[in-house]
Design a protein around this motif. Structure first.
Motif, PDB file in Angstrom:
ATOM      1  N   LEU A 130       0.859  -1.173   0.000  1.00 41.14           N
ATOM      2  CA  LEU A 130       0.000   0.000   0.000  1.00 41.14           C
ATOM      3  C   LEU A 130       0.902   1.232   0.000  1.00 41.14           C
ATOM      4  CD1 LEU A 130      -2.601  -0.869   2.807  1.00 41.14           C
ATOM      5  CD2 LEU A 130      -2.732  -1.403   0.375  1.00 41.14           C
ATOM      6  N   THR A 131       0.431   2.285  -0.626  1.00 41.29           N
ATOM      7  CA  THR A 131       1.244   3.515  -0.642  1.00 41.29           C
ATOM      8  C   THR A 131       0.550   4.628   0.148  1.00 41.29           C
ATOM      9  OG1 THR A 131       0.287   3.999  -2.794  1.00 41.29           O
ATOM     10  CG2 THR A 131       2.507   3.041  -2.779  1.00 41.29           C
ATOM     11  N   SER A 303      13.120  -9.156   2.074  1.00 42.83           N
ATOM     12  CA  SER A 303      11.685  -8.888   1.953  1.00 42.83           C
ATOM     13  C   SER A 303      11.394  -7.380   1.929  1.00 42.83           C
ATOM     14  CB  SER A 303      10.956  -9.581   3.105  1.00 42.83           C
ATOM     15  OG  SER A 303       9.583  -9.542   2.908  1.00 42.83           O
ATOM     16  N   TYR A 304      10.152  -7.013   2.103  1.00 40.54           N
ATOM     17  CA  TYR A 304       9.771  -5.604   1.941  1.00 40.54           C
ATOM     18  C   TYR A 304       8.537  -5.295   2.793  1.00 40.54           C
ATOM     19  CZ  TYR A 304       6.364  -7.956  -0.984  1.00 40.54           C
ATOM     20  OH  TYR A 304       5.387  -8.811  -1.421  1.00 40.54           O
ATOM     21  N   ALA A 305       8.317  -3.988   3.030  1.00 39.93           N
ATOM     22  CA  ALA A 305       7.172  -3.551   3.847  1.00 39.93           C
ATOM     23  C   ALA A 305       5.889  -3.585   3.022  1.00 39.93           C
ATOM     24  CB  ALA A 305       7.429  -2.130   4.351  1.00 39.93           C
ATOM     25  N   LEU A 306       4.796  -3.996   3.651  1.00 42.02           N
ATOM     26  CA  LEU A 306       3.511  -4.074   2.953  1.00 42.02           C
ATOM     27  C   LEU A 306       2.800  -2.725   2.872  1.00 42.02           C
ATOM     28  CD1 LEU A 306       2.070  -7.422   4.372  1.00 42.02           C
ATOM     29  CD2 LEU A 306       3.082  -6.998   2.123  1.00 42.02           C
ATOM     30  N   SER A 307       3.358  -1.742   3.600  1.00 41.44           N
ATOM     31  CA  SER A 307       2.751  -0.398   3.618  1.00 41.44           C
ATOM     32  C   SER A 307       3.795   0.542   4.210  1.00 41.44           C
ATOM     33  CB  SER A 307       1.524  -0.397   4.531  1.00 41.44           C
ATOM     34  OG  SER A 307       1.950  -0.527   5.883  1.00 41.44           O
ATOM     35  N   PRO A 308       3.549   1.861   4.152  1.00 39.53           N
ATOM     36  CA  PRO A 308       4.418   2.753   4.920  1.00 39.53           C
ATOM     37  C   PRO A 308       4.360   2.327   6.401  1.00 39.53           C
ATOM     38  CG  PRO A 308       3.004   3.999   3.429  1.00 39.53           C
ATOM     39  CD  PRO A 308       2.520   2.580   3.385  1.00 39.53           C
ATOM     40  N   LEU A 309       5.494   2.437   7.093  1.00 35.08           N
ATOM     41  CA  LEU A 309       5.529   1.953   8.484  1.00 35.08           C
ATOM     42  C   LEU A 309       5.090   3.067   9.447  1.00 35.08           C
ATOM     43  CD1 LEU A 309       8.798  -0.180   8.323  1.00 35.08           C
ATOM     44  CD2 LEU A 309       6.435  -0.977   8.283  1.00 35.08           C
ATOM     45  N   THR A 310       3.847   3.474   9.313  1.00 31.98           N
ATOM     46  CA  THR A 310       3.297   4.527  10.177  1.00 31.98           C
ATOM     47  C   THR A 310       2.076   3.971  10.893  1.00 31.98           C
ATOM     48  OG1 THR A 310       1.766   5.254   8.474  1.00 31.98           O
ATOM     49  CG2 THR A 310       3.957   6.289   8.492  1.00 31.98           C
ATOM     50  N   ASN A 311       1.611   4.713  11.929  1.00 30.43           N
ATOM     51  CA  ASN A 311       0.438   4.185  12.647  1.00 30.43           C
ATOM     52  C   ASN A 311      -0.860   4.317  11.847  1.00 30.43           C
ATOM     53  OD1 ASN A 311       0.062   6.863  12.932  1.00 30.43           O
ATOM     54  ND2 ASN A 311       0.244   6.918  15.172  1.00 30.43           N
TER      55      ASN A 311
END
Ligand code: PLP
Length: 385
Positions: A130-131, A303-311
């Motif tokens: 997700l972006t 691997s990679y993040a599925l979204s920005p790492l924010t709350n």
């Protein structure tokens, strides 16, 4: 804080997301209710119990911001959603718009009743990672057609552990005249829940995950004007209640024949516990630990993040895409050889390793996981990079 829980101290417990865990003071409250039940079953079940249930519902309603007569306890979210899917007025060709990241059992339920009615359960594909919220919303609603009757969406997904912008989704869906159904299994006690603001027509949540009650405590919320649409799954005395309460919705769904509803009664104690321990602050610290460790696992696993790492997208759980063709074997190995309890879950053509962090977890637990995964990478071909 692990002493506050009954969890096996020999296990690195990183799977709070699946079933939760109940702190001792809340579990003692549960046993207190069960003892009262056994002490005088008739008084408990047929007389005082109704009052106890009402008090507990009032506490829950206050916590999730809704009217106490619009929320009824169910044993789990699957039960709650089956009530909704079974009765939802579906005609041939109607569409329920959802997405391809929903919980498998909920997909089964909606698919089952849609197929029965020759309706369509439309799993709109979502691009990962997700972006932005806006991009997600646009992609979700690109599945809309003239036949769409309702939307069904999780507020926090299971295998991908993503927070979806359901408030915005519900607002847009309402503006298009659609019925809105939200699966909030992971939400209570995890991120803020305000049903008054959310404006979903139907919402289910589990109290036995992040809200810390004993297992078998969840709820179904239905907006007052829609409550008449949903039949109870079990027809019992509440159907023609000789002593009707002020809510037919509660009478219909609360009475299911003889059962132990002690877990439902622990909600006031759970809320007291969360407040007493300043849970919001603790939850924030857990979120920070989740985020702080993400990159090293991406690096380790390629691997990679599925979204920005924010709350906005991540709470106290993180799912990491992992390359393995044998997820069950890997999960068993992590448990049996390394004493790490963590799910390795396939979803569509991907597999995810999901860690959950709660108050008793420390950096050490994630180090144990890291070392275990590193060792498996070195000593077997169960995981590829
Ligand atoms: C997103 C989501 N929905 C629903 C559920 C259903 O829970 P249960 O099997 O307790 O009904 C879960 C369980 O983990 C979940 O993650």
């Amino acid at each position: 804080m692990k002493d506050l829980f009954y969890l096996n101290p020999a296990i690195t417990f990183l799977n709070f997301g699946s079933f939760g865990a109940c702190p001792k003071p809340i579990f003692e409250d549960y046993q207190k209710w069960q003892l009262e039940l056994e002490y005088e079953p008739v008084q408990f079940v047929a007389v005082n119990g109704l009052q106890y249930l009402k008090q507990s519902r009032e506490a829950l309603a206050n916590y999730i911001h809704c009217d106490a007569n619009d929320v009824v306890y169910t044993s789990n979210p699957s039960y709650a959603m089956s009530i909704v899917a079974k009765s939802f007025d579906l005609k041939r060709g109607d569409e329920i718009l959802t997405n391809n990241l929903e919980y498998g059992a909920m997909d089964y339920s909606w698919n089952y009743y849609c197929e029965k009615a020759s309706a369509v359960y439309k799993r709109q594909p979502i691009t990962l990672p997700l972006t932005t919220k806006e991009k997600f919303i646009e992609e979700f609603f690109s599945g809309l057609t003239a036949n769409t009757k309702a939307i069904f969406i999780s507020q926090i997904t299971s295998t991908t552990a993503l927070i979806f912008p359901v408030k915005e989704i519900c607002e847009i869906a309402k503006s298009k005249g659609l019925f809105t159904i939200v699966d909030g299994a992971h939400v209570p006690g995890h991120i803020d829940l305000n049903l008054q603001e959310l404006k979903a027509d139907v919402y289910t949540g589990a109290c036995h995950k992040w809200m810390l009650t004993p297992k078998g405590c969840s709820f179904l919320y239905v907006k007052k004007e829609h409550q008449h649409l949903f039949d109870p799954l079990v027809i019992s005395w509440g159907f023609k209640n000789p002593l009707p309460s002020e809510s037919k919705f509660i009478d219909y769904h609360q009475m299911q024949g003889t059962r132990d509803f002690s877990a439902f009664l622990t909600v006031p104690k759970a809320i007291e516990f969360l407040n007493q321990h300043n849970w919001k602050e603790k939850s924030k610290a857990c979120h920070e630990l989740v985020i702080k460790n993400a990159q090293r696992f991406y690096d380790l696993l390629g691997s990679y993040a599925l979204s920005p790492l924010t709350n906005e997208f991540v709470g106290q759980m993180l799912s990491i895409p992992i390359k393995t063709t044998e997820p069950m074997k890997l999960q068993r190995l992590l448990f049996e050889k390394y004493n790490v309890e963590i799910p390795v879950m396939p979803h569509a053509d991907q597999v995810y390793l999901r860690y959950s962090i709660n108050v008793f977890n420390t950096q050490h637990d994630l180090d144990v996981l890291y070392n275990a995964v590193e060792d498996i990478l070195k000593t077997s071909d169960l995981i590829k990079r």
